[in-house]
Enzyme design. Structure first.
Site, PDB file in Angstrom:
ATOM      1  N   ASP A 293      -5.232  23.230   8.921  1.00 14.77           N
ATOM      2  CA  ASP A 293      -5.271  21.727   9.214  1.00 14.77           C
ATOM      3  C   ASP A 293      -4.181  21.101   8.347  1.00 14.77           C
ATOM      4  O   ASP A 293      -3.408  20.299   8.906  1.00 14.77           O
ATOM      5  CB  ASP A 293      -6.507  21.100   8.961  1.00 14.77           C
ATOM      6  CG  ASP A 293      -7.616  21.837   9.900  1.00 14.77           C
ATOM      7  OD1 ASP A 293      -7.692  22.023  10.803  1.00 14.77           O
ATOM      8  OD2 ASP A 293      -8.524  22.587   8.929  1.00 14.77           O
TER       9      ASP A 293
ATOM     10  N   HIS B 197     -14.009  21.800   8.279  1.00 23.93           N
ATOM     11  CA  HIS B 197     -12.879  22.389   9.095  1.00 23.93           C
ATOM     12  C   HIS B 197     -13.065  22.406  10.502  1.00 23.93           C
ATOM     13  O   HIS B 197     -13.946  23.385  11.158  1.00 23.93           O
ATOM     14  CB  HIS B 197     -12.603  23.743   8.564  1.00 23.93           C
ATOM     15  CG  HIS B 197     -11.583  24.415   9.753  1.00 23.93           C
ATOM     16  ND1 HIS B 197     -10.142  24.169  10.050  1.00 23.93           N
ATOM     17  CD2 HIS B 197     -11.903  25.572  10.562  1.00 23.93           C
ATOM     18  CE1 HIS B 197      -9.871  24.939  11.232  1.00 23.93           C
ATOM     19  NE2 HIS B 197     -11.038  25.781  11.544  1.00 23.93           N
TER      20      HIS B 197
HETATM   21  N1  LIG Z   1     -10.837  28.293   8.813  1.00 23.42           N
HETATM   22  C1  LIG Z   1      -9.731  28.198   9.862  1.00 23.42           C
HETATM   23  O1  LIG Z   1      -8.713  27.436   9.865  1.00 23.42           O
HETATM   24  C2  LIG Z   1      -9.638  29.068  11.171  1.00 23.42           C
HETATM   25  C3  LIG Z   1      -8.594  29.190  11.810  1.00 23.42           C
HETATM   26  C4  LIG Z   1      -8.469  30.171  13.062  1.00 23.42           C
HETATM   27  C5  LIG Z   1      -9.602  30.980  13.104  1.00 23.42           C
HETATM   28  N2  LIG Z   1     -10.650  30.953  12.569  1.00 23.42           N
HETATM   29  C6  LIG Z   1     -11.898  31.795  12.562  1.00 23.42           C
HETATM   30  O2  LIG Z   1     -11.902  33.211  12.005  1.00 23.42           O
HETATM   31  C7  LIG Z   1     -12.552  34.072  12.761  1.00 23.42           C
HETATM   32  C8  LIG Z   1     -11.842  35.217  13.176  1.00 23.42           C
HETATM   33  O3  LIG Z   1     -10.984  34.776  14.155  1.00 23.42           O
HETATM   34  P1  LIG Z   1     -10.129  36.057  14.914  1.00 23.42           P
HETATM   35  O4  LIG Z   1      -9.212  35.422  15.587  1.00 23.42           O
HETATM   36  O5  LIG Z   1      -9.617  37.238  13.893  1.00 23.42           O
HETATM   37  O6  LIG Z   1     -11.177  36.666  15.735  1.00 23.42           O
HETATM   38  P2  LIG Z   1     -11.443  38.012  16.387  1.00 23.42           P
HETATM   39  O7  LIG Z   1     -12.486  37.826  17.544  1.00 23.42           O
HETATM   40  O8  LIG Z   1      -9.977  38.437  16.951  1.00 23.42           O
HETATM   41  O9  LIG Z   1     -11.865  38.929  15.384  1.00 23.42           O
HETATM   42  C9  LIG Z   1     -12.982  38.684  14.655  1.00 23.42           C
HETATM   43  C10 LIG Z   1     -13.362  40.188  14.157  1.00 23.42           C
HETATM   44  O10 LIG Z   1     -14.487  40.093  13.292  1.00 23.42           O
HETATM   45  C11 LIG Z   1     -15.500  41.231  13.416  1.00 23.42           C
HETATM   46  N3  LIG Z   1     -16.546  40.941  12.898  1.00 23.42           N
HETATM   47  C12 LIG Z   1     -17.873  40.352  13.715  1.00 23.42           C
HETATM   48  N4  LIG Z   1     -18.804  40.300  13.023  1.00 23.42           N
HETATM   49  C13 LIG Z   1     -18.487  41.170  12.019  1.00 23.42           C
HETATM   50  C14 LIG Z   1     -19.200  41.294  10.695  1.00 23.42           C
HETATM   51  N5  LIG Z   1     -20.745  41.178  10.677  1.00 23.42           N
HETATM   52  N6  LIG Z   1     -18.648  41.605   9.597  1.00 23.42           N
HETATM   53  C15 LIG Z   1     -17.555  42.001   9.908  1.00 23.42           C
HETATM   54  N7  LIG Z   1     -16.474  41.774  10.728  1.00 23.42           N
HETATM   55  C16 LIG Z   1     -17.143  41.256  11.883  1.00 23.42           C
HETATM   56  C17 LIG Z   1     -15.083  41.717  14.872  1.00 23.42           C
HETATM   57  O11 LIG Z   1     -15.650  42.780  15.058  1.00 23.42           O
HETATM   58  C18 LIG Z   1     -13.633  41.299  14.882  1.00 23.42           C
HETATM   59  O12 LIG Z   1     -13.016  42.552  14.517  1.00 23.42           O
HETATM   60  C19 LIG Z   1     -13.223  33.090  13.946  1.00 23.42           C
HETATM   61  O13 LIG Z   1     -14.511  32.664  13.307  1.00 23.42           O
HETATM   62  C20 LIG Z   1     -12.357  32.048  14.169  1.00 23.42           C
HETATM   63  O14 LIG Z   1     -13.129  30.866  14.560  1.00 23.42           O
HETATM   64  C21 LIG Z   1     -10.707  30.012  11.469  1.00 23.42           C
END
Ligand SMILES: NC(=O)c1ccc[n+]([C@@H]2O[C@H](COP(=O)([O-])OP(=O)(O)OC[C@H]3O[C@@H](n4cnc5c(N)ncnc54)[C@H](O)[C@@H]3O)[C@@H](O)[C@H]2O)c1
Length: 407
Positions: free
Chosen positions: A236, A264
């Protein structure tokens, strides 16, 4: 996922790449023959230094090719690798993050790393591909890889945990449902971090809802000091800086002191009143205050949705980049007069409820963080901060109701 299950798919050890051995680091490198000729003496860290000093070769060495100098730097680097766990390592953010950790961009060019790639069992085949690609980068700083769905292996002796993995919100899913699913994941991970991680572990939560996930994990690990837990609002901050730079027609490096307050989520408040452009208050450079209060705040709040609509997938590379910026800003001293945004455990500063994980203006001295005090808050800012903090309190109440936090 069962903690301690034999689900590890690979652990690279001593494959001629200077990987981890039980006795410590292996420094002889079969893939560096040019450095092993007679008189070069670079077969072991101590030996290299001794031979160069005795033969007065230091100046000659300075003239050699930069790749050799890079290898010399490797010889004098910190000999103890740090262990970094990345959860969700098979996911989109993981794919943008892991290679930059392995390259030395995050922890520095003199800091070897062992990366623990943690994901769930069904993602292990994909993770194996990621492991192969990491190996194929042949990074001299990468001293080992642990790919696993076991929390014990995943968090064993780690110094940093980047908790990215979580379940994304599906259509029709309520916020409470999502919190219920992810809350359980972060309870288990918090407990495992307390049980298995190194004593100096620091944790950055990226997986959403990241503030409350962090709160849940922190509460599940009461023996890990509260000042080690962080959640990410750096994306952000970076988004807000970009919008200000574009509007003012200045380079991004001209923007400083941009704090994100609160959660966030779209309620976060990018504090343009205290941000600066080339050292001047933003409102002196961008005089259209109405744009700042409406379009600017909304653009930053909706940026994730805009990326999702355009790409058909959420922010991944920019999120990984923000995670890297966050770790670097936590682990290195903040530039004089500046601050950054990261969510920390509130100490009650600015009247924000103690104990919640909230984004503040933060400074680091390289070891500890402080919430910057005395930042001016006007009526508009206060109303925005109240709204986003109220959302955090609601999420906390929801997590408590679900039994994920102590009542
Ligand atoms: N804080 C921020 O600014 C911000 C920004 C973008 C995305 N995010 C968040 O980051 C997260 C990941 O995003 P992404 O694009 O990589 O998603 P993605 O769906 O591509 O990947 C998520 C991964 O997490 C794994 N996963 C699910 N449960 C799990 C567990 N219990 N233990 C370990 N791994 C597990 C899945 O198998 C997958 O490989 C999402 O929650 C998204 O909302 C946060």
């Amino acid at each position: 996922m069962k903690s301690g299950s034999r689900s590890r798919i690979q652990q690279i050890q001593g494959q001629g790449r200077g990987c981890e051995t039980p006795a410590g680091l292996k420094t002889d490198r079969a893939d560096q023959p040019a450095l092993q000729g007679p008189g070069r003496g670079i077969h072991s860290r101590g030996g290299a230094m001794t031979v160069l000093a005795q033969s007065g070769m230091q100046n000659t060495f300075r003239l050699r090719a930069s790749s050799e100098i890079a290898y010399f730097a490797l010889e004098i680097m910190n000999s103890t690798p740090i262990r970094v766990a990345v959860t969700g390592a098979a996911g989109a953010i993981g794919y943008s993050l892991l290679f930059r950790i392995a390259s030395g961009e995050v922890f520095g060019p003199n800091q070897p790393v062992i990366i623990h790639l943690v994901d769930i069992e069904p993602a292990l085949p994909v993770l194996q591909g990621v492991v192969m690609e990491l190996e194929d980068c042949a990074s001299p700083l990468l001293k080992g890889l642990v790919a696993t769905a076991s929390l014990e292996e995943g968090f064993k002796d780690i110094n940093w945990a980047l908790l990215v993995g979580s379940v994304s919100r599906k259509p029709g899913m309520e916020r409470k449902d999502l919190l219920g699913i992810n809350g359980k994941i972060f309870t288990g991970q918090g407990q495992a971090i307390q049980k298995y991680a190194a004593k100096d572990v620091r944790i950055l939560v990226v997986g959403n809802p990241c503030n409350t996930n962090c709160l849940i994990a922190m509460n599940a690990a009461p023996e890990v000091p509260r000042d080690r837990w962080f959640a990410m609002t750096r994306l952000d901050e970076n988004r807000a800086k970009t919008q200000l730079a574009k509007k003012a027609g200045v380079d991004i490096s001209a923007i400083s002191n941009l704090a994100i307050w609160g959660n966030h989520s779209p309620t976060m408040f990018p504090d343009f009143y205290n941000a600066r452009i080339n050292g001047k208050p933003v409102t002196e450079v961008i005089t259209d205050e109405s744009w700042l209060k409406t379009d600017f705040v909304t653009t930053v709040a909706q940026r994730g949705t805009s990326v999702l609509k355009a790409r058909g997938a959420g922010s991944a590379a920019s999120a990984a980049n923000a995670a890297i910026d966050s770790v670097k800003s936590i682990a290195n001293p903040t530039k004089a007069g500046d601050w950054h945004s990261v969510c920390v455990c509130s100490d009650g500063s600015y009247g924000i409820e103690k104990g919640i994980i909230c984004s503040f203006p933060i400074r680091s001295n390289g070891k500890t963080l402080e919430i910057v005090q005395g930042v001016a808050i006007n009526e508009f800012s206060q109303s925005k901060i109240d709204a986003t903090v109220n959302e955090l309190k609601d999420e906390k109440a929801m997590a408590t109701e679900l039994g994920l936090l102590p009542a």
